[in-house]
Design an enzyme around this catalytic site. Structure first.
Site, PDB file in Angstrom:
ATOM      1  N   ALA A  66     -38.364 -95.390 -26.566  1.00 11.54           N
ATOM      2  CA  ALA A  66     -38.629 -94.910 -25.215  1.00 11.54           C
ATOM      3  C   ALA A  66     -38.298 -96.037 -24.250  1.00 11.54           C
ATOM      4  CB  ALA A  66     -40.088 -94.504 -25.102  1.00 11.54           C
ATOM      5  N   GLY A 109     -39.354 -94.544 -30.311  1.00 10.08           N
ATOM      6  CA  GLY A 109     -38.936 -93.175 -30.003  1.00 10.08           C
ATOM      7  C   GLY A 109     -37.580 -92.826 -30.591  1.00 10.08           C
ATOM      8  N   GLU A 112     -38.312 -91.811 -34.000  1.00 10.49           N
ATOM      9  CA  GLU A 112     -39.024 -90.530 -33.905  1.00 10.49           C
ATOM     10  C   GLU A 112     -38.054 -89.391 -33.570  1.00 10.49           C
ATOM     11  OE1 GLU A 112     -41.819 -92.501 -31.190  1.00 10.49           O
ATOM     12  OE2 GLU A 112     -43.419 -91.634 -32.390  1.00 10.49           O
ATOM     13  N   GLU A 132     -43.990-100.044 -31.807  1.00  7.20           N
ATOM     14  CA  GLU A 132     -44.826 -99.842 -30.610  1.00  7.20           C
ATOM     15  C   GLU A 132     -46.060-100.728 -30.598  1.00  7.20           C
ATOM     16  OE1 GLU A 132     -43.545 -97.401 -32.537  1.00  7.20           O
ATOM     17  OE2 GLU A 132     -42.903 -95.707 -31.296  1.00  7.20           O
TER      18      GLU A 132
HETATM   19  N1  CO8 Z   1     -36.455 -99.703 -23.213  1.00  3.94           N
HETATM   20  C1  CO8 Z   1     -35.777-100.188 -22.157  1.00  3.94           C
HETATM   21  N2  CO8 Z   1     -34.775-101.081 -22.277  1.00  3.94           N
HETATM   22  C2  CO8 Z   1     -34.443-101.481 -23.516  1.00  3.94           C
HETATM   23  C3  CO8 Z   1     -35.106-101.008 -24.661  1.00  3.94           C
HETATM   24  C4  CO8 Z   1     -36.143-100.063 -24.474  1.00  3.94           C
HETATM   25  N3  CO8 Z   1     -36.813 -99.508 -25.505  1.00  3.94           N
HETATM   26  N4  CO8 Z   1     -34.573-101.598 -25.752  1.00  3.94           N
HETATM   27  C5  CO8 Z   1     -33.595-102.407 -25.297  1.00  3.94           C
HETATM   28  N5  CO8 Z   1     -33.517-102.350 -23.954  1.00  3.94           N
HETATM   29  C6  CO8 Z   1     -32.583-103.069 -23.085  1.00  3.94           C
HETATM   30  C7  CO8 Z   1     -32.977-104.549 -22.960  1.00  3.94           C
HETATM   31  O1  CO8 Z   1     -34.003-104.712 -22.007  1.00  3.94           O
HETATM   32  C8  CO8 Z   1     -31.651-105.148 -22.546  1.00  3.94           C
HETATM   33  O2  CO8 Z   1     -31.466-104.870 -21.169  1.00  3.94           O
HETATM   34  P1  CO8 Z   1     -31.003-106.083 -20.173  1.00  3.94           P
HETATM   35  O3  CO8 Z   1     -29.598-106.392 -20.631  1.00  3.94           O
HETATM   36  O4  CO8 Z   1     -31.057-105.446 -18.832  1.00  3.94           O
HETATM   37  O5  CO8 Z   1     -31.943-107.191 -20.398  1.00  3.94           O
HETATM   38  C9  CO8 Z   1     -30.634-104.314 -23.308  1.00  3.94           C
HETATM   39  O6  CO8 Z   1     -31.301-103.110 -23.667  1.00  3.94           O
HETATM   40  C10 CO8 Z   1     -30.158-104.990 -24.594  1.00  3.94           C
HETATM   41  O7  CO8 Z   1     -31.297-105.307 -25.358  1.00  3.94           O
HETATM   42  P2  CO8 Z   1     -31.569-106.797 -25.930  1.00  3.94           P
HETATM   43  O8  CO8 Z   1     -30.960-107.805 -25.034  1.00  3.94           O
HETATM   44  O9  CO8 Z   1     -33.037-106.901 -26.192  1.00  3.94           O
HETATM   45  O10 CO8 Z   1     -30.736-106.732 -27.274  1.00  3.94           O
HETATM   46  P3  CO8 Z   1     -31.034-107.557 -28.622  1.00  3.94           P
HETATM   47  O11 CO8 Z   1     -29.858-107.342 -29.512  1.00  3.94           O
HETATM   48  O12 CO8 Z   1     -31.440-108.947 -28.323  1.00  3.94           O
HETATM   49  O13 CO8 Z   1     -32.323-106.843 -29.284  1.00  3.94           O
HETATM   50  C11 CO8 Z   1     -33.646-104.938 -29.991  1.00  3.94           C
HETATM   51  C12 CO8 Z   1     -32.218-105.501 -29.736  1.00  3.94           C
HETATM   52  C13 CO8 Z   1     -34.270-105.655 -31.175  1.00  3.94           C
HETATM   53  C14 CO8 Z   1     -33.474-103.477 -30.304  1.00  3.94           C
HETATM   54  C15 CO8 Z   1     -34.511-105.147 -28.714  1.00  3.94           C
HETATM   55  O14 CO8 Z   1     -33.800-104.644 -27.599  1.00  3.94           O
HETATM   56  C16 CO8 Z   1     -35.844-104.448 -28.772  1.00  3.94           C
HETATM   57  O15 CO8 Z   1     -36.748-104.904 -29.430  1.00  3.94           O
HETATM   58  N6  CO8 Z   1     -35.973-103.330 -28.016  1.00  3.94           N
HETATM   59  C17 CO8 Z   1     -37.243-102.623 -27.894  1.00  3.94           C
HETATM   60  C18 CO8 Z   1     -37.575-101.866 -29.135  1.00  3.94           C
HETATM   61  C19 CO8 Z   1     -38.911-101.200 -28.972  1.00  3.94           C
HETATM   62  O16 CO8 Z   1     -39.930-101.831 -28.805  1.00  3.94           O
HETATM   63  N7  CO8 Z   1     -38.899 -99.861 -29.031  1.00  3.94           N
HETATM   64  C20 CO8 Z   1     -40.104 -99.087 -28.914  1.00  3.94           C
HETATM   65  C21 CO8 Z   1     -40.302 -98.666 -27.494  1.00  3.94           C
HETATM   66  S1  CO8 Z   1     -41.847 -97.823 -27.261  1.00  3.94           S
HETATM   67  C22 CO8 Z   1     -41.587 -96.287 -27.821  1.00  3.94           C
HETATM   68  O17 CO8 Z   1     -40.512 -95.953 -28.233  1.00  3.94           O
HETATM   69  C23 CO8 Z   1     -42.741 -95.346 -27.787  1.00  3.94           C
HETATM   70  C24 CO8 Z   1     -42.278 -93.930 -28.028  1.00  3.94           C
HETATM   71  C25 CO8 Z   1     -43.317 -92.954 -27.680  1.00  3.94           C
HETATM   72  C26 CO8 Z   1     -43.418 -92.704 -26.209  1.00  3.94           C
HETATM   73  C27 CO8 Z   1     -44.124 -91.466 -25.986  1.00  3.94           C
HETATM   74  C28 CO8 Z   1     -44.786 -91.451 -24.621  1.00  3.94           C
HETATM   75  C29 CO8 Z   1     -45.761 -90.306 -24.514  1.00  3.94           C
END
Ligand code: CO8
Length: 258
Positions: A66, A109, A112, A132
Site C-alpha cells: 500500500a 499489500g 496480498e 507491515e
Molecule cells: N509506498 C510508497 N512509496 C513506496 C513504497 C510504498 N509501499 N515502496 C517503495 N516506495 C517508493 C520509495 O519511497 C521510493 O520513492 P522515492 O524515490 O521518491 O524515494 C521508490 O519507491 C523506490 O523505493 P526504494 O528507494 O526504497 O527502493 P529500494 O530498492 O531501496 O527498496 C523496497 C525496495 C525494499 C521494496 C523498499 O522500497 C520498501 O521497503 N518499500 C516498502 C515496503 C513495505 O513496507 N510495504 C508494506 C506497505 S504497508 C501495506 O502494504 C499495508 C497493506 C494494507 C493496507 C490496508 C489499509 C486498510
C-alpha cells in the site's frame, strides 16, 4: 477503451493483460490504483471477449505494498469512516480467473494483491513478504487470512511477525505460489497458461474457480455438494456435449461458450 492513470491494459486472445504502472513508487497501491482496478475487473467480468486476466507490475516491482506516503496521514477515524481500501474486496470477488505474474517485489499489500488472484506465477527474482509490522501496523488487505490459508500457521506467523522477505524459491516451497519460472520467460509462460485457460468453455472456467474458492469457506461435505451441483449443471451446456464428443471422435473441441 477507458483511460487509466495508474494501469495499462492490453487485450489479446481473450486475455486481458493489466500492468500496475507506477514504477517510480514500485507500484505502491494507492486509492486510485484500487478504484481503477476494482472498476476494470468488474468490466472484464462483463466482457464477453475476455476469459481470464493477468496482472503484473511495471519495472522492478509487482507492488511494494500500500502507498505509505498516502496512508501515513490517516487517523483511526478517517480509516474507519472511509473504510479505506474496502474496494479491494471487489477485486477479490472477480468471477473470471486472474493470474498474478509476480515480476519483482510483492510486499505487504502487493503480496496480498497477489494472494487475491487465483494463480501466482513468480519470476525467480520475485520477493514476497508482509513487512507491515515494521511500520507499526499489520496486514490490512486480507494477508493474515489468505497467507495463513495458503501456507499454514507456522509460516504465516513467521512472515507476519518478523516482516522478513522471502525469495521465490522459498515462496514455492511453502505453497505461496503456483510456479516459479526464469525471469526472462515469465511473460511467455504466463501468456501460455492464460491462453490455455481462455481456450476452454467459460461456464466450466467460472465453475472451476468458484468451487476451488468455495473450499476455503465451506465444510468438506458442503463443498463436495456444491461441486457436484455445478458439475451436474454443466451437463446442460452445449460445450459439455462438444467437449465429450470431441474426445470420443479424437478431435479438438470447438467450444461455443468461450
Ligand atoms: N509506498 C510508497 N512509496 C513506496 C513504497 C510504498 N509501499 N515502496 C517503495 N516506495 C517508493 C520509495 O519511497 C521510493 O520513492 P522515492 O524515490 O521518491 O524515494 C521508490 O519507491 C523506490 O523505493 P526504494 O528507494 O526504497 O527502493 P529500494 O530498492 O531501496 O527498496 C523496497 C525496495 C525494499 C521494496 C523498499 O522500497 C520498501 O521497503 N518499500 C516498502 C515496503 C513495505 O513496507 N510495504 C508494506 C506497505 S504497508 C501495506 O502494504 C499495508 C497493506 C494494507 C493496507 C490496508 C489499509 C486498510
Amino acid at each position: 477503451m477507458t483511460a487509466f492513470n495508474t494501469l495499462l491494459l492490453n487485450k489479446k486472445n481473450r486475455v486481458a493483460y493489466i500492468t500496475l504502472n507506477r514504477p517510480d513508487s514500485l507500484n505502491a497501491l494507492n486509492a486510485e490504483v484500487m478504484t481503477e482496478l476494482a472498476s476494470l475487473i468488474a468490466d472484464l467480468d462483463r466482457d464477453p471477449d475476455i476469459a481470464v486476466s493477468v496482472i503484473t507490475g511495471a519495472g522492478r516491482a509487482f507492488a511494494a505494498g500500500a502507498d505509505i506516503k498516502e496512508m501515513e496521514k490517516h487517523s483511526f477515524v478517517s480509516m474507519y469512516l472511509d473504510d479505506y481500501f474496502a474496494k479491494w474486496d471487489r477485486f477479490a470477488a472477480a468471477r473470471k480467473p486472474v493470474i498474478a505474474a509476480v515480476n519483482g517485489f510483492a510486499l505487504g499489500g502487493g503480496c496480498e494483491l497477489a494472494m487475491m488472484c487465483d494463480i501466482i506465477i513468480a519470476s525467480d527474482k520475485a520477493k514476497f513478504g508482509q513487512p507491515e509490522i515494521k511500520l507499526g501496523v499489520t496486514p490490512g488487505m486480507g494477508g493474515s487470512q489468505r497467507l495463513t490459508k495458503a501456507v499454514g500457521k507456522a509460516k504465516a506467523m513467521d512472515l507476519v511477525l518478523t516482516g522478513r522477505m522471502i525469495g521465490a524459491e522459498e515462496a514455492d516451497r511453502i505453497g505461496l505460489v503456483s510456479r516459479v519460472v526464469p525471469a526472462d520467460q515469465l511473460e511467455a509462460i504466463v501468456a501460455e497458461a492464460a491462453e490455455a485457460i481462455a481456450s476452454y468453455s467459460i461456464p466450466s472456467i467460472l465453475a472451476c474457480k468458484e468451487m476451488v474458492a468455495a473450499s476455503l469457506e465451506l465444510s468438506t461435505t458442503e463443498g463436495v455438494r456444491f461441486e457436484r451441483r455445478l458439475f451436474q449443471a454443466l451437463f446442460s451446456t452445449e460445450d459439455q456435449k462438444e467437449g465429450m464428443n470431441a474426445f470420443v471422435e479424437k478431435r479438438a473441441a470447438d467450444f461455443k461458450d468461450r
